[in-house]
Enzyme design. Structure first.
Site, short mmCIF file in Angstrom:
data_model
loop_
_atom_site.label_atom_id
_atom_site.label_comp_id
_atom_site.label_asym_id
_atom_site.label_seq_id
_atom_site.Cartn_x
_atom_site.Cartn_y
_atom_site.Cartn_z
N GLY A 4 0.81 -1.22 0.00
CA GLY A 4 0.00 0.00 0.00
C GLY A 4 0.85 1.27 0.00
O GLY A 4 2.02 1.26 0.37
N ARG A 8 -2.78 8.22 3.70
CA ARG A 8 -3.11 9.07 4.85
C ARG A 8 -1.88 9.67 5.53
O ARG A 8 -1.99 10.58 6.34
CB ARG A 8 -3.96 8.26 5.86
N GLY A 72 -6.42 -3.41 -2.92
CA GLY A 72 -6.96 -3.80 -1.63
C GLY A 72 -6.27 -5.02 -1.03
O GLY A 72 -5.51 -5.72 -1.70
N ALA A 424 55.54 22.53 21.92
CA ALA A 424 54.27 23.23 21.70
C ALA A 424 54.38 24.14 20.48
O ALA A 424 55.44 24.70 20.19
CB ALA A 424 53.90 24.04 22.93
C1 UD1 Z 1 -7.16 -2.96 7.43
C2 UD1 Z 1 -8.40 -3.83 7.58
C3 UD1 Z 1 -9.16 -3.37 8.83
C4 UD1 Z 1 -8.25 -3.43 10.05
C5 UD1 Z 1 -6.98 -2.64 9.82
C6 UD1 Z 1 -6.01 -2.90 10.95
C7 UD1 Z 1 -9.07 -4.39 5.30
C8 UD1 Z 1 -10.05 -4.16 4.22
N1 UD1 Z 1 -9.23 -3.69 6.44
O1 UD1 Z 1 -7.60 -1.63 7.20
O2 UD1 Z 1 -10.28 -4.21 9.05
O3 UD1 Z 1 -8.94 -2.93 11.20
O4 UD1 Z 1 -6.33 -3.05 8.60
O5 UD1 Z 1 -4.89 -2.07 10.89
O6 UD1 Z 1 -8.19 -5.21 5.15
N2 UD1 Z 1 -1.89 -3.44 1.38
C9 UD1 Z 1 -1.39 -4.12 0.31
N3 UD1 Z 1 -2.03 -4.05 -0.89
C10 UD1 Z 1 -3.17 -3.34 -1.06
C11 UD1 Z 1 -3.71 -2.65 0.06
C12 UD1 Z 1 -3.05 -2.72 1.28
O7 UD1 Z 1 -0.35 -4.77 0.42
O8 UD1 Z 1 -3.70 -3.34 -2.17
C13 UD1 Z 1 -1.18 -3.49 2.68
C14 UD1 Z 1 -0.77 -2.13 3.18
O9 UD1 Z 1 0.53 -1.79 2.73
C15 UD1 Z 1 -0.83 -2.31 4.70
C16 UD1 Z 1 -1.85 -3.40 4.91
O10 UD1 Z 1 -2.03 -4.03 3.64
O11 UD1 Z 1 0.42 -2.74 5.20
C17 UD1 Z 1 -3.20 -2.87 5.42
O12 UD1 Z 1 -3.70 -1.91 4.47
P1 UD1 Z 1 -4.40 -0.57 4.94
O13 UD1 Z 1 -4.81 0.17 3.74
O14 UD1 Z 1 -3.57 0.15 5.94
O15 UD1 Z 1 -5.71 -1.16 5.64
P2 UD1 Z 1 -6.60 -0.42 6.73
O16 UD1 Z 1 -7.46 0.59 6.08
O17 UD1 Z 1 -5.78 0.01 7.87
CA CA Z 2 -3.64 0.24 8.21
#
Ligand code: UD1
Ligand code: CA
Length: 462
Positions: A4, A8, A72, A424
């Site tokens: 990801g 944010r 996702g 010195a």
């Molecule tokens: C996610 C969970 C949420 C949980 C939270 C905990 C989902 C849909 N939601 O939300 O229920 O409470 O984590 O912290 O999973 N990532 C990828 N590929 C992608 C998208 C994300 O590798 O396409 C990775 C990101 O780099 C990150 C992790 O997955 O390390 C979580 O992604 P993030 O977007 O932070 O999920 P949250 O919105 O926090």
């Molecule tokens: Ca997260």
């Protein structure tokens, strides 16, 4: 999952490479995973700034799976499934999924998750917590409060009015039966608030198929907290540093005002060492017992023996300090400074790539670079090794028990033998043999009465 962007954070650096407690989020997570399985059984899903992320953690030996487009957390696992199909890598029976942005997770908790998953014969086991403010997290909805069984995970934006106060959060850390997970991934849809494939939707899909989905709470809320903003990350940083300070204190280290100290996770300190307020100890630093580190010192990836006194305001970077040495106040020890036992490097001294032998002293206002200095040497105030000729760095060698008078410059390459004296104020350009005395300065001329005569002349001409 580390693909990801971390929108944010509003940062150009990928989220998983932001640092807390002296190392990137992702390295913390990989370290936790490595406590359970060897690196060759760890897969890291990368995508946003993939090369940069890969480069930053490649030394851990994990595999990488490229998720070129990040659609996702469910999509990340779809890509992982395709990777196993394409490479023929053995699909493990169970798969622990970790989030690259939840770095405080402890090995013990992952072990408990994995054990519970096996005991419950579950297809999916979710690690959860009940924080004081669950806002922003996906919520785990249990069938009834006393049973481990889960009916669904609902993302923040999809919570119904009656679910808004659901207290139990999804940590984003799971244990799956791999084939059960893989069978459901193709059923995910993007029909949700973010238009993404949610891994969390697998829970309801499994439940609809009469498979067991269970939840287990982590023993502390802090360790499952994720970081989506810089402020959240700094909260994790403070929590992890405090945990490090408490670990060290439990091992017999005194840390005054631990909340003011910045101590990285890897730092090791032996018992009976005292750390004063506002000290930073960073990287892979190791400090022996009975040392005292005074306030405002910053020590990076250095090794200190026993009974070392680091006075206020010193900066050490990749330096090695022998037992009983005394540094500072305000000494700057740059990389490859090797300070011998009981040696002193005092006020406003800078060293770089030197060895200073046992008991040798450079107490005031000195620059020592590219020098090999023996034992029992006295380096006077203001001595400078002129190590750089504009092209090359040259070495100054000073033998045991020699004495370098104040304000001398030693133009390298040059050697001062054992037991020699340098007067010195000398500029030393030629080698000085052992036990010799060298002057390298203009002889003093004294004119008796000259000043009085001058005053007379000025007065007479007024
Ligand atoms: C996610 C969970 C949420 C949980 C939270 C905990 C989902 C849909 N939601 O939300 O229920 O409470 O984590 O912290 O999973 N990532 C990828 N590929 C992608 C998208 C994300 O590798 O396409 C990775 C990101 O780099 C990150 C992790 O997955 O390390 C979580 O992604 P993030 O977007 O932070 O999920 P949250 O919105 O926090
Ligand atoms: Ca997260």
């Amino acid at each position: 999952m580390a693909a990801g962007k971390g929108t944010r954070l509003k940062s150009k650096r990928p989220k998983v490479l932001h640092e807390i407690s002296g190392r990137s989020l992702l390295l913390h997570v990989i370290a936790a995973a490595k406590s359970l399985v060897p690196a060759n059984r760890i897969y890291c899903v990368i995508g946003h700034e993939a090369d940069q992320v890969r480069h930053a953690v490649a030394h851990t030996g994990v595999h990488f799976i490229l998720q070129a487009e990040q659609r996702g957390t469910g999509h990340a696992l779809q890509i992982a499934k395709a990777h196993f199909a394409a490479t023929g890598d053995v699909i493990p029976q169970n798969l622990i999924v970790l989030s690259g942005d939840a770095p405080l997770i402890r090995p013990e908790t992952l072990q408990a998750l994995s054990t519970f998953h096996a005991e419950q014969h579950a297809s999916m086991t979710i690690l959860t917590a009940v924080p004081s403010d669950p806002t922003g997290y996906g919520r785990v909805i249990r069938a009834n409060p006393d049973a481990p069984d889960v009916t669904a995970i609902v993302e923040q934006k999809s919570l119904s009015p009656e679910q808004k106060n659901a207290p139990e959060i999804n940590s984003g850390i799971y244990c799956f039966n791999t084939s059960a997970l893989f069978a459901k991934l193709d059923l995910l849809s993007t029909n949700n608030a973010h238009g993404e494939y949610y891994l969390t939707d697998v829970a309801a899909l499994l439940v609809a198929d009469k498979q067991r989905v269970v939840a287990i709470q982590a023993s502390s809320v802090d360790e499952v907290l994720g970081a989506n903003t810089i402020a959240e990350m700094m909260h994790l940083d403070a929590a992890m540093r405090l945990a490090t300070a408490h670990r060290l204190m439990a091992e017999g280290v005194t840390i005054f005002r631990p909340d003011t100290c910045v101590i990285d996770a890897e730092v090791q300190i032996a018992p009976d060492t005292i750390i004063e307020p506002y000290v930073q100890i960073l990287g892979a630093t190791r400090v022996g017992s009975d040392c005292r580190i005074r306030s405002y010192s910053v020590i990076h990836s250095s090794e200190l023996g026993e009974g070392v006194l680091v006075r206020n305001g010193c900066i050490l970077d990749h330096a090695t300090i022998g037992d009983g040495a005394i540094l500072g106040p305000y000494a700057h020890l740059r990389p490859e400074s090797i300070i011998g036992p009981a040696a002193h490097v005092g006020n406003f001294c800078e060293t770089k790539k030197i060895t200073l032998g046992a008991g040798s002293k450079a107490n005031h206002l000195t620059y020592l670079g590219d020098a090999i200095i023996g034992a029992g040497v006295n380096i006077g105030a203001g001595v400078i090794t002129c190590n750089y000729d504009g092209v090359h760095k040259n070495t100054t060698t000073i033998g045991d028990h020699s004495f370098i008078g104040s304000d001398s410059t030693l133009v390298a390459p040059v050697t001062v033998g054992e037991g020699a004296y340098v007067a010195a104020g000398s500029c030393i350009t030629d080698d000085v043999p052992s036990d010799a005395l060298a002057f390298g300065r203009a002889r003093q001329v004294t004119k008796s009465g000259w000043a009085a005569t001058r005053r007379e002349t000025i007065r007479a001409n007024k």
